[in-house]
Design a protein around this motif. Structure first.
Motif, PDB file in Angstrom:
ATOM      1  N   ALA A   6      17.829 -19.916  28.672  1.00  9.04           N
ATOM      2  CA  ALA A   6      18.174 -20.794  27.544  1.00  9.04           C
ATOM      3  C   ALA A   6      18.920 -22.029  28.035  1.00  9.04           C
ATOM      4  CB  ALA A   6      19.013 -20.034  26.527  1.00  9.04           C
ATOM      5  N   SER A  11      26.749 -12.955  23.390  1.00  7.06           N
ATOM      6  CA  SER A  11      26.454 -14.388  23.408  1.00  7.06           C
ATOM      7  C   SER A  11      25.050 -14.722  22.928  1.00  7.06           C
ATOM      8  CB  SER A  11      26.668 -14.953  24.807  1.00  7.06           C
ATOM      9  OG  SER A  11      28.030 -14.877  25.150  1.00  7.06           O
ATOM     10  N   LEU A  12      24.317 -13.708  22.535  1.00  8.97           N
ATOM     11  CA  LEU A  12      23.012 -13.967  21.929  1.00  8.97           C
ATOM     12  C   LEU A  12      23.097 -13.606  20.455  1.00  8.97           C
ATOM     13  CD1 LEU A  12      20.737 -12.482  24.723  1.00  8.97           C
ATOM     14  CD2 LEU A  12      20.601 -14.817  23.894  1.00  8.97           C
ATOM     15  N   ARG A  28      24.364 -25.654  23.159  1.00  7.07           N
ATOM     16  CA  ARG A  28      22.993 -26.146  23.271  1.00  7.07           C
ATOM     17  C   ARG A  28      22.808 -27.432  22.494  1.00  7.07           C
ATOM     18  NH1 ARG A  28      20.924 -20.523  21.627  1.00  7.07           N
ATOM     19  NH2 ARG A  28      21.372 -19.398  23.534  1.00  7.07           N
ATOM     20  N   PRO A  65      27.208 -18.458  29.199  1.00 10.29           N
ATOM     21  CA  PRO A  65      28.435 -17.833  28.704  1.00 10.29           C
ATOM     22  C   PRO A  65      28.806 -16.575  29.473  1.00 10.29           C
ATOM     23  CG  PRO A  65      26.633 -17.333  27.259  1.00 10.29           C
ATOM     24  CD  PRO A  65      26.069 -18.228  28.321  1.00 10.29           C
ATOM     25  N   ARG A 107      21.768 -21.799  10.530  1.00 15.75           N
ATOM     26  CA  ARG A 107      20.840 -20.989  11.318  1.00 15.75           C
ATOM     27  C   ARG A 107      21.529 -19.796  11.977  1.00 15.75           C
ATOM     28  NH1 ARG A 107      15.746 -21.372  12.913  1.00 15.75           N
ATOM     29  NH2 ARG A 107      16.073 -20.286  14.868  1.00 15.75           N
ATOM     30  N   HIS A 108      22.767 -19.999  12.425  1.00 17.03           N
ATOM     31  CA  HIS A 108      23.401 -18.935  13.205  1.00 17.03           C
ATOM     32  C   HIS A 108      24.434 -18.144  12.418  1.00 17.03           C
ATOM     33  CE1 HIS A 108      21.520 -19.926  17.029  1.00 17.03           C
ATOM     34  NE2 HIS A 108      21.633 -21.176  16.680  1.00 17.03           N
ATOM     35  N   ALA A 137      32.251 -16.304  16.946  1.00 17.08           N
ATOM     36  CA  ALA A 137      31.509 -15.385  17.812  1.00 17.08           C
ATOM     37  C   ALA A 137      30.972 -16.141  19.024  1.00 17.08           C
ATOM     38  CB  ALA A 137      30.354 -14.765  17.025  1.00 17.08           C
ATOM     39  N   PRO A 138      30.881 -15.450  20.163  1.00 17.30           N
ATOM     40  CA  PRO A 138      30.382 -16.101  21.373  1.00 17.30           C
ATOM     41  C   PRO A 138      28.992 -16.719  21.211  1.00 17.30           C
ATOM     42  CG  PRO A 138      31.385 -14.006  21.938  1.00 17.30           C
ATOM     43  CD  PRO A 138      31.390 -14.097  20.443  1.00 17.30           C
ATOM     44  N   TYR A 139      28.128 -16.069  20.417  1.00 19.05           N
ATOM     45  CA  TYR A 139      26.786 -16.649  20.304  1.00 19.05           C
ATOM     46  C   TYR A 139      26.797 -17.953  19.531  1.00 19.05           C
ATOM     47  CZ  TYR A 139      26.826 -14.017  15.914  1.00 19.05           C
ATOM     48  OH  TYR A 139      27.166 -13.504  14.696  1.00 19.05           O
ATOM     49  N   VAL A 140      27.794 -18.126  18.678  1.00 20.89           N
ATOM     50  CA  VAL A 140      27.904 -19.406  17.971  1.00 20.89           C
ATOM     51  C   VAL A 140      28.371 -20.495  18.949  1.00 20.89           C
ATOM     52  CG1 VAL A 140      29.222 -20.640  16.223  1.00 20.89           C
ATOM     53  CG2 VAL A 140      28.241 -18.427  15.690  1.00 20.89           C
ATOM     54  N   GLU A 141      29.313 -20.112  19.791  1.00 18.19           N
ATOM     55  CA  GLU A 141      29.767 -21.067  20.805  1.00 18.19           C
ATOM     56  C   GLU A 141      28.608 -21.452  21.728  1.00 18.19           C
ATOM     57  OE1 GLU A 141      32.766 -21.067  24.537  1.00 18.19           O
ATOM     58  OE2 GLU A 141      33.440 -19.927  22.814  1.00 18.19           O
ATOM     59  N   THR A 142      27.805 -20.445  22.075  1.00 17.69           N
ATOM     60  CA  THR A 142      26.656 -20.706  22.936  1.00 17.69           C
ATOM     61  C   THR A 142      25.673 -21.648  22.256  1.00 17.69           C
ATOM     62  OG1 THR A 142      26.958 -18.480  23.794  1.00 17.69           O
ATOM     63  CG2 THR A 142      24.918 -19.576  24.358  1.00 17.69           C
ATOM     64  N   LEU A 178      19.902 -15.792  28.834  1.00 18.43           N
ATOM     65  CA  LEU A 178      20.865 -16.870  28.570  1.00 18.43           C
ATOM     66  C   LEU A 178      20.750 -17.975  29.625  1.00 18.43           C
ATOM     67  CD1 LEU A 178      23.808 -14.673  27.376  1.00 18.43           C
ATOM     68  CD2 LEU A 178      22.888 -16.626  26.113  1.00 18.43           C
ATOM     69  N   GLN A 180      15.834 -18.166  20.854  1.00 19.92           N
ATOM     70  CA  GLN A 180      17.119 -18.625  21.358  1.00 19.92           C
ATOM     71  C   GLN A 180      16.967 -19.360  22.676  1.00 19.92           C
ATOM     72  OE1 GLN A 180      20.464 -16.070  20.507  1.00 19.92           O
ATOM     73  NE2 GLN A 180      19.068 -14.427  20.006  1.00 19.92           N
ATOM     74  N   ARG A 205      19.713  -9.757  29.357  1.00 17.05           N
ATOM     75  CA  ARG A 205      20.252 -10.726  28.400  1.00 17.05           C
ATOM     76  C   ARG A 205      20.847 -11.913  29.139  1.00 17.05           C
ATOM     77  NH1 ARG A 205      23.355  -7.313  23.714  1.00 17.05           N
ATOM     78  NH2 ARG A 205      22.244  -5.390  24.069  1.00 17.05           N
TER      79      ARG A 205
END
Lengths: 325, 591
Positions: free
Chosen positions: B193, B128-129, A216, B122, A226-227, A207-212, B190, B138, B186
């Motif tokens: 973040a 992406s969140l 980090r 992203p 956590r994700h 998923a994109p949020y995991v890549e994001t 990001l 986040q 959002r």
């Protein structure tokens, strides 16, 4: 949220009533009845005169028209009175309920063990970088789902109890006697949750949020725990409802294999001798467990995923926020 | 923020004709990509995604990496972030950053750079969140990871960061979940973040592609400000030349993994040397001049088609039969909204809209997400009934038609969907897909259908041997052509196109728009063209309607709406189109 809970509760009650009704009529149309088996006869009823048989039937209320019997049974059941066991003469409900704790111990231990093992298994498969191990970890749960539990049970009794003499093979005393049956009963649960969670994790990890999160600087374990984990767990929770059914059914087998007392043993005996009131209690109890667990699962969703609690509110909330920007 | 690292003096590639002069200030480059080659393992074969790319970004500079899908722009971004997919591998070159070579960094060491001096924005703010974590958590995740900040400290910082990117009520936002925020909010979260770790380089992968134009402008303004005042180097990946033109200090054009051209926007867009850049420039909707109209001899055009004027332009409305094909009168559509804490009842998606579509005319319907433009299109097709008002098709109220009449109506008004990847049944061949409406409406026998399918494929410019392929074997542009052929199968008079090109690359977009324009002239079609993209609308529409929050705020001839907009919202939308200055300059359009 509260209306949601109430609506779900209404559904639950409906299911219980339907179960009770279906079971009642199913037992009614079965050939033979409690009077015959109580009289200790086989199929022909030769040892009892028809008059005596009629008296027993009248005692048990079996001479009433079926709708009347049903109405009476339902009214009594609502008050917690499911009649008396045709075999022992004890109240069916209390007889059954007394056996519940032993079974609950077994099923609870199995559930806990199964979930922990299954989750750990799936996490390890997602975490390891060693391809061979990953593939092995992903393949094995399919085997766990397929093997019949009684076979694993017998195998463990052979090896652990008889050859190594580590744990008792039968009985109900203490934690030691619980280990083997709980372990065996946990296998399908563990295997199934490992399978579902692995599949789900695989999708979530892309998923994109995991890549994001990775961008980090989150480490593999942080990303995973956590994700990915919480986002992947919903299908497992859904399957938990089904698992409850498996555990109720599985306990019956385990209690037979390991000669434990519990509702499984009582149910088996009641079915064998057509002890209708006890069978009715057993079925309704299984339905209560099933419905209860599924209700719990439904109420658990919004706790895990905040979007579900607001499923209905989401669209408007988004729109309002959209207008605000 | 002092630059303390040292870079090799020979990092600047010398003597490469396409590399521009060293940036004005003598700041050493923060990011230097040299000779970077990335390969993917696809079905046992090694495929080069990036080939010997050279690229540099210095502090305070915005560099845009421009290319179409498959150009390798995302691979470069992922290589910089150490986030190439498992099948991807850097096989050559180096990525110098902050004294490190990112091309050869272990994951552990990379995790000390990512989220700290290297920030990532992203593409899709919607996904992406993490949906289960609060915004604040986040936003400050990188601080928690790298500086092991306490929970309270992180919470304080989250509010500060959200405030810095301009989110209203940052404290409240920090406690909200992603689904409670709009797309623009959002994306700002990001960005916040990405800023948390005080990065020196931001890599932004299509940061505004998923957003409305007005929101896009705000987000791009944010990024520009960060680079200018914060001295942050920004590497923007984009397919949109116009965005690059507006915002970048330098533009790097990629094609098939190779850098074909790079330089300042003025140089690249003003005097492109590579034919590919020229092609991109010509097809970029917002950079292109006025209307897209290729004059094909209108010999086959049916009566009622519009008159093509010499010079490629045509009169805005030229209905010959005098009666409009579609007449929408005070139409309102309300949706039942499941009750929430406060807002109970009905949501008005379309609010008292009246318009007409003339025969042979293209009506462009433009609006941002949630404006009701798609709902209006569905109402006109009677895919959903209106709550109030009346829609007449060729003089008959479509609410009155019976089942049989509705089938006739369906044959006369067809729909082309937005996403050619989702609108074609993957199990059917192209021939079956195109023939489906013919079968459905009972048009022709088997052999007649076969002929018609061949004719349709020819009409949309697809070779006949494609007929036995399945959608998965086609490119995006080819799929959309199939979708158009299918819509044309029952010989409709009205074609409703809902964002028909927004999922396609610009060069493909241009081809599809040309095709639609040609077909319209050839077949005398009326088009209702729904799009969020004003620039696309400008190229196709005779008249334009602008929608906002369910209302039609303005409607009129395209020229008037674009050059003398009457409504403030239209002006806002127009001002938000990127690349306007360059559009005029590059094409010499006197607007």
């Amino acid at each position: 949220m509260i209306t949601y809970a109430f609506r779900r509760l209404g559904h639950a009650l409906l299911v219980l009533w339907a179960t009770f009704t279906a079971t009642f009529f199913l037992l009614y149309v079965l050939p033979g009845d409690a009077a015959l088996s109580k009289a200790g006869v086989g199929g022909d009823g030769a040892t009892l005169s028809p008059a005596e048989l009629a008296r027993v039937r009248a005692d048990l209320g079996l001479d009433q028209p079926v709708v009347g019997q049903y109405a009476t049974a339902l009214l009594h059941a609502l008050r917690g009175d499911f009649g008396t066991s045709t075999q022992t003469g004890a109240p069916a409900l209390s007889m059954y309920v007394e056996a519940v704790p032993e079974t609950l111990k077994l099923a609870g231990a199995a559930l806990l063990l199964g979930l922990v093992a299954g989750t750990g298994w799936a996490l390890l498969a997602a975490w390891t970088r060693w391809r061979l191990l990953r593939q092995a970890l992903l393949a094995l749960p399919a085997v766990g789902v397929s093997i019949p539990t009684f076979w694993i049970g017998l195998l463990l009794i052979q090896v652990v109890s008889f050859r190594w003499q580590l744990l008792p093979a039968i009985g109900n005393d203490g934690v030691r006697s619980l280990v083997l049956p709980a372990l065996v009963l946990a296998v399908p649960t563990a295997a199934m949750s490992a399978q579902i969670l692995s599949r789900s994790l695989e999708a979530t990890l892309h998923a994109p949020y995991v890549e994001t999160a990775r961008a980090r600087g989150a480490s593999r374990s942080r990303v995973l725990l956590r994700h990915a984990l919480r986002n992947s767990v919903l299908p497992v929770v859904t399957a938990l409802g089904m698992t409850a059914g498996h555990l109720v059914g599985g306990s019956v087998i385990m209690e037979t294999v390991f000669s434990r007392s519990g509702v499984g043993a009582i149910t088996v005996r009641a079915v064998n001798v057509q002890d209708t009131p006890v069978v009715l209690v057993a079925v309704v109890f299984a339905a209560v467990v099933f419905v209860g667990v599924n209700l719990l699962v439904d109420l658990l969703y919004p706790v895990i995923d905040p979007r579900i609690q607001l499923r209905t509110a989401r669209r408007t909330g988004l729109l309002r926020a959209g207008v605000a920007t | 923020m002092p630059v303390t690292h040292l870079l090799n003096p020979e990092t600047r590639p010398e003597g490469r004709p396409m590399t521009p002069a060293v940036p004005q200030d003598e700041a050493p480059d923060l990011l230097t990509i040299e000779d970077l080659t990335v390969e993917y393992l696809v079905g046992g074969r090694r495929v080069r995604a990036v080939e010997q790319a050279d690229l540099s970004v210095s502090s305070g500079e915005i560099v845009a990496l421009v290319g179409e899908s498959g150009s390798g722009k995302s691979s470069i971004a992922h290589a910089v972030l150490g986030a190439l997919p498992a099948a991807g591998r850097i096989v050559g070159g180096r990525i110098g950053f902050d004294g490190l070579d990112l091309a050869r960094l272990s994951e552990r060491r990379f995790n000390q750079v990512r989220g700290r001096s290297l920030g990532f924005i992203p593409q899709d703010p919607m996904s992406s969140l993490n949906p289960l974590h609060r915004i604040g958590t986040q936003v400050t995740e990188s601080i928690r990871i790298h500086r092991s900040a306490s929970r309270a400290e992180a919470a304080r910082q989250a509010v500060e960061l959200l405030d810095r990117v301009g989110l209203p009520e940052p404290a409240a936002r920090a406690r909200q979940f992603p689904h409670e925020l709009s797309g623009g909010m959002r994306q700002r979260a990001l960005i916040a973040a990405a800023l948390a770790g005080a990065p020196r380089l931001l890599v932004a992968d299509e940061p505004t592609t998923a957003l409305d134009v007005t929101v896009q402008k705000v987000i791009l303004d944010d990024l520009s400000a960060l680079a200018r005042s914060g001295g942050i180097a920004v590497l923007v990946i984009t397919h949109d030349l116009a965005v690059a033109a507006d915002r970048a200090d330098r533009i790097v054009v990629l094609r098939h993994g190779r850098i074909v051209e790079s330089g300042t926007p003025d140089a690249v867009l003003g005097a492109p040397c590579h034919p590919y850049t020229r092609m991109l420039l010509a097809s970029a909707p917002s950079l292109a001049a006025g209307r897209r109209r290729r004059s094909r001899p209108a010999g086959r055009s049916t009566p009622g088609a519009t008159v093509t004027e010499p010079g490629g332009h045509r009169a805005p409305v030229a209905p010959t039969s005098g009666r409009d094909l579609v007449r929408v009168d005070g139409v309102t559509k309300e949706f039942r909204v499941p009750h929430t804490d406060r807002n109970q009842g009905w949501f008005r998606a379309v609010d008292d809209v009246s318009l007409t579509i003339g025969r042979g005319e293209t009506l462009g319907l433009v609006g941002e997400s949630g404006s009701g433009k798609s709902t209006l299109a569905r109402l006109i097709l009677r895919l959903t009934p209106p709550t109030a008002g009346r829609i007449a098709y060729d003089g008959t109220d479509i609410a009155d038609v019976d089942r049989r009449g509705l089938r006739g109506l369906r044959a006369r008004a067809q729909l082309v969907y937005q996403n050619p990847y989702g609108s074609l049944n993957p199990r059917l061949t192209v021939r079956q897909i195109v023939a489906e409406p013919l079968v459905g409406f009972g048009i022709g026998d088997r052999s007649a259908r076969g002929r018609r399918v061949r004719e349709l494929l020819d009409q949309v410019g697809l070779p006949g041997d494609l007929a036995e392929r399945r959608p998965a074997e086609l490119s995006g542009g080819q799929r959309q052509r199939v979708a158009i052929a299918r819509a044309l199968a029952p010989s409709p008079e009205l074609l409703v196109c809902d964002e028909p090109v927004s999922a396609l690359d610009v060069s493909i977009q241009a081809q599809i728009l040309d095709l639609l324009a040609d077909l319209q002239v050839e077949l005398g079609l009326s088009l209702l063209f729904v799009s969020h993209d004003l620039a696309v609308i400008r190229q196709v529409a005779d008249r334009v309607g602008v929608m906002r929050a369910g209302r039609l705020v303005e409607i009129g001839p395209a020229d008037q709406v674009f050059h003398r907009p009457g409504h403030g919202y239209t002006r806002t939308l127009l001002a938000a189109i990127p690349g306007q200055g360059f559009g005029t300059r590059a094409t010499g359009r006197a607007a």
